[in-house]
Motif scaffolding. Structure first.
Motif, PDB file in Angstrom:
ATOM      1  N   GLN A  38       1.337 -29.175  11.285  1.00 11.04           N
ATOM      2  CA  GLN A  38       1.358 -28.582   9.946  1.00 11.04           C
ATOM      3  C   GLN A  38       2.632 -27.757   9.821  1.00 11.04           C
ATOM      4  O   GLN A  38       2.755 -26.708  10.434  1.00 11.04           O
ATOM      5  CB  GLN A  38       0.122 -27.704   9.720  1.00 11.04           C
ATOM      6  N   PHE A  88       3.028 -25.768  13.254  1.00  6.45           N
ATOM      7  CA  PHE A  88       1.714 -25.374  13.748  1.00  6.45           C
ATOM      8  C   PHE A  88       1.005 -26.648  14.177  1.00  6.45           C
ATOM      9  O   PHE A  88       0.808 -27.564  13.382  1.00  6.45           O
ATOM     10  CB  PHE A  88       0.957 -24.665  12.629  1.00  6.45           C
ATOM     11  N   LEU A  90      -2.203 -28.656  15.737  1.00  6.16           N
ATOM     12  CA  LEU A  90      -3.658 -28.572  15.824  1.00  6.16           C
ATOM     13  C   LEU A  90      -4.203 -29.770  16.586  1.00  6.16           C
ATOM     14  O   LEU A  90      -3.834 -30.907  16.311  1.00  6.16           O
ATOM     15  CB  LEU A  90      -4.284 -28.551  14.430  1.00  6.16           C
ATOM     16  N   GLU A  99     -17.400 -35.501  11.017  1.00  5.30           N
ATOM     17  CA  GLU A  99     -16.239 -34.645  10.798  1.00  5.30           C
ATOM     18  C   GLU A  99     -15.542 -34.271  12.090  1.00  5.30           C
ATOM     19  O   GLU A  99     -16.118 -34.311  13.160  1.00  5.30           O
ATOM     20  CB  GLU A  99     -16.646 -33.366  10.056  1.00  5.30           C
ATOM     21  N   PHE A 102     -11.760 -28.626  14.992  1.00  6.49           N
ATOM     22  CA  PHE A 102     -10.395 -28.264  15.315  1.00  6.49           C
ATOM     23  C   PHE A 102     -10.306 -27.114  16.304  1.00  6.49           C
ATOM     24  O   PHE A 102     -11.164 -26.227  16.330  1.00  6.49           O
ATOM     25  CB  PHE A 102      -9.648 -27.864  14.036  1.00  6.49           C
ATOM     26  N   GLY A 103      -9.226 -27.147  17.095  1.00  4.16           N
ATOM     27  CA  GLY A 103      -8.890 -26.033  17.947  1.00  4.16           C
ATOM     28  C   GLY A 103      -8.250 -24.924  17.127  1.00  4.16           C
ATOM     29  O   GLY A 103      -8.096 -25.037  15.908  1.00  4.16           O
ATOM     30  N   GLN A 104      -7.854 -23.869  17.820  1.00  4.96           N
ATOM     31  CA  GLN A 104      -7.295 -22.702  17.149  1.00  4.96           C
ATOM     32  C   GLN A 104      -5.843 -22.905  16.748  1.00  4.96           C
ATOM     33  O   GLN A 104      -5.304 -22.144  15.957  1.00  4.96           O
ATOM     34  CB  GLN A 104      -7.397 -21.476  18.063  1.00  4.96           C
TER      35      GLN A 104
ATOM     36  N   TYR B  37     -11.914 -29.702   3.781  1.00  7.14           N
ATOM     37  CA  TYR B  37     -11.765 -28.659   4.779  1.00  7.14           C
ATOM     38  C   TYR B  37     -11.127 -27.441   4.117  1.00  7.14           C
ATOM     39  O   TYR B  37     -10.319 -27.559   3.204  1.00  7.14           O
ATOM     40  CB  TYR B  37     -10.864 -29.109   5.926  1.00  7.14           C
ATOM     41  N   GLN B  39      -8.907 -23.922   5.006  1.00  4.43           N
ATOM     42  CA  GLN B  39      -8.078 -23.258   6.005  1.00  4.43           C
ATOM     43  C   GLN B  39      -7.717 -21.861   5.497  1.00  4.43           C
ATOM     44  O   GLN B  39      -6.796 -21.696   4.717  1.00  4.43           O
ATOM     45  CB  GLN B  39      -6.817 -24.067   6.312  1.00  4.43           C
ATOM     46  N   ARG B  43      -5.884 -19.763   9.794  1.00  2.00           N
ATOM     47  CA  ARG B  43      -5.454 -21.154  10.054  1.00  2.00           C
ATOM     48  C   ARG B  43      -6.506 -21.976  10.786  1.00  2.00           C
ATOM     49  O   ARG B  43      -6.246 -23.109  11.179  1.00  2.00           O
ATOM     50  CB  ARG B  43      -4.113 -21.196  10.787  1.00  2.00           C
ATOM     51  N   GLN B  44      -7.687 -21.420  10.987  1.00  3.02           N
ATOM     52  CA  GLN B  44      -8.785 -22.199  11.561  1.00  3.02           C
ATOM     53  C   GLN B  44      -9.277 -23.186  10.508  1.00  3.02           C
ATOM     54  O   GLN B  44      -9.531 -22.807   9.371  1.00  3.02           O
ATOM     55  CB  GLN B  44      -9.927 -21.278  11.991  1.00  3.02           C
ATOM     56  N   MET B  45      -9.414 -24.429  10.869  1.00  2.39           N
ATOM     57  CA  MET B  45      -9.900 -25.452   9.935  1.00  2.39           C
ATOM     58  C   MET B  45     -11.421 -25.434   9.919  1.00  2.39           C
ATOM     59  O   MET B  45     -12.071 -25.563  10.958  1.00  2.39           O
ATOM     60  CB  MET B  45      -9.401 -26.836  10.360  1.00  2.39           C
ATOM     61  N   LEU B  47     -14.899 -27.049   8.118  1.00  2.66           N
ATOM     62  CA  LEU B  47     -15.453 -28.096   7.273  1.00  2.66           C
ATOM     63  C   LEU B  47     -16.272 -27.477   6.148  1.00  2.66           C
ATOM     64  O   LEU B  47     -17.130 -26.637   6.380  1.00  2.66           O
ATOM     65  CB  LEU B  47     -16.334 -29.032   8.090  1.00  2.66           C
ATOM     66  N   PHE B  91      -8.138 -28.735   1.988  1.00  4.95           N
ATOM     67  CA  PHE B  91      -7.612 -30.058   2.295  1.00  4.95           C
ATOM     68  C   PHE B  91      -8.691 -31.108   2.111  1.00  4.95           C
ATOM     69  O   PHE B  91      -9.816 -30.958   2.588  1.00  4.95           O
ATOM     70  CB  PHE B  91      -7.117 -30.120   3.744  1.00  4.95           C
TER      71      PHE B  91
END
Lengths: 111, 112
Positions: A38, A88, A90, A99, A102-104, B37, B39, B43-45, B47, B91
């Protein structure tokens, strides 16, 4: 329960240096794994995905590569970083047709 | 690769009001999944909501609902009773097979 670990959280690297970002997933087996980038103020660009050990699909030709040496480990690498590699990053996993989790994220700055 | 288009880079909504975020996608597949999603600044995604293409009924999760128009390849997100905590990048994402592709996002601002 499943968890995903991604490290490091922040990284500053000089141009031309190598890169290794690691992502591991716990509590599941044979997940789909993803690397996204990103850029500032932009959307998520899919870089690589993997459906199994040693199976890597590249979505965008670039200065990066990915490997999956173990079922729940996904590594993003570069031999020589470019300024344009800043962003960034991910990592995500998916239990297939559901779904992605995601990680941090890792904030990479190439200087 | 499948494409996901979010035509609204930024949206603004007043607290307690309703806002709709747009998403269109391009595919020749008949079986796929769509997601929204969120954010936040961390910045944690996260759902928000999921829709299976084979389901005609629109998905709903509390204040969040979608308008899924399969023929039009449209998947909009409606946020009702907007709250300050809803402010984030949103998103839209498409999954068919293995590749999960995202749109460029819509930045939602919530004003008091």
């Amino acid at each position: 329960s499943q968890t995903i670990h991604q490290w490091p959280a922040t990284l500053v690297q000089p141009v031309g240096s190598p890169l290794s970002l690691e992502c591991t997933v716990e509590g599941t087996s044979n997940p789909n794994l993803y690397w996204y980038r990103q850029a500032a103020g932009r959307g998520l660009q899919l870089l690589f995905y993997s459906v199994g050990i040693g199976q890597i699909s590249s979505e965008v030709p670039q200065n990066l590569s990915a490997s999956r040496p173990q079922d729940r480990q996904f590594i993003l690498s570069s031999k020589k970083l470019l300024l344009s590699d800043s962003g960034f990053y991910l990592c995500a996993w998916s239990p297939r047709t559901i779904e992605a989790f995601f990680g941090q994220g890792t904030r990479l700055t190439v200087v | 690769a499948q494409t996901v288009t979010q035509s609204q880079p930024e949206m603004s909504v007043q607290e307690a009001e309703t806002v709709t975020l747009s998403c269109t996608y391009d595919t020749s597949e008949s079986d796929y999944y769509l997601f929204w999603y969120k954010q936040p600044p961390s910045r944690q995604m996260i759902l928000v909501i999921r829709q299976e293409a084979y389901k005609q009924q629109n998905a709903t999760e509390n204040r969040f609902s979608v308008n899924f128009q399969k023929a039009a390849k449209s998947f909009s997100l409606k946020i009702s009773d907007s709250q300050l905590g809803d402010a984030a990048m949103y998103f839209c994402a498409y999954l068919s097979g293995y590749a999960l592709n995202f749109g460029k996002g819509t930045s939602l601002l919530v004003t008091p």
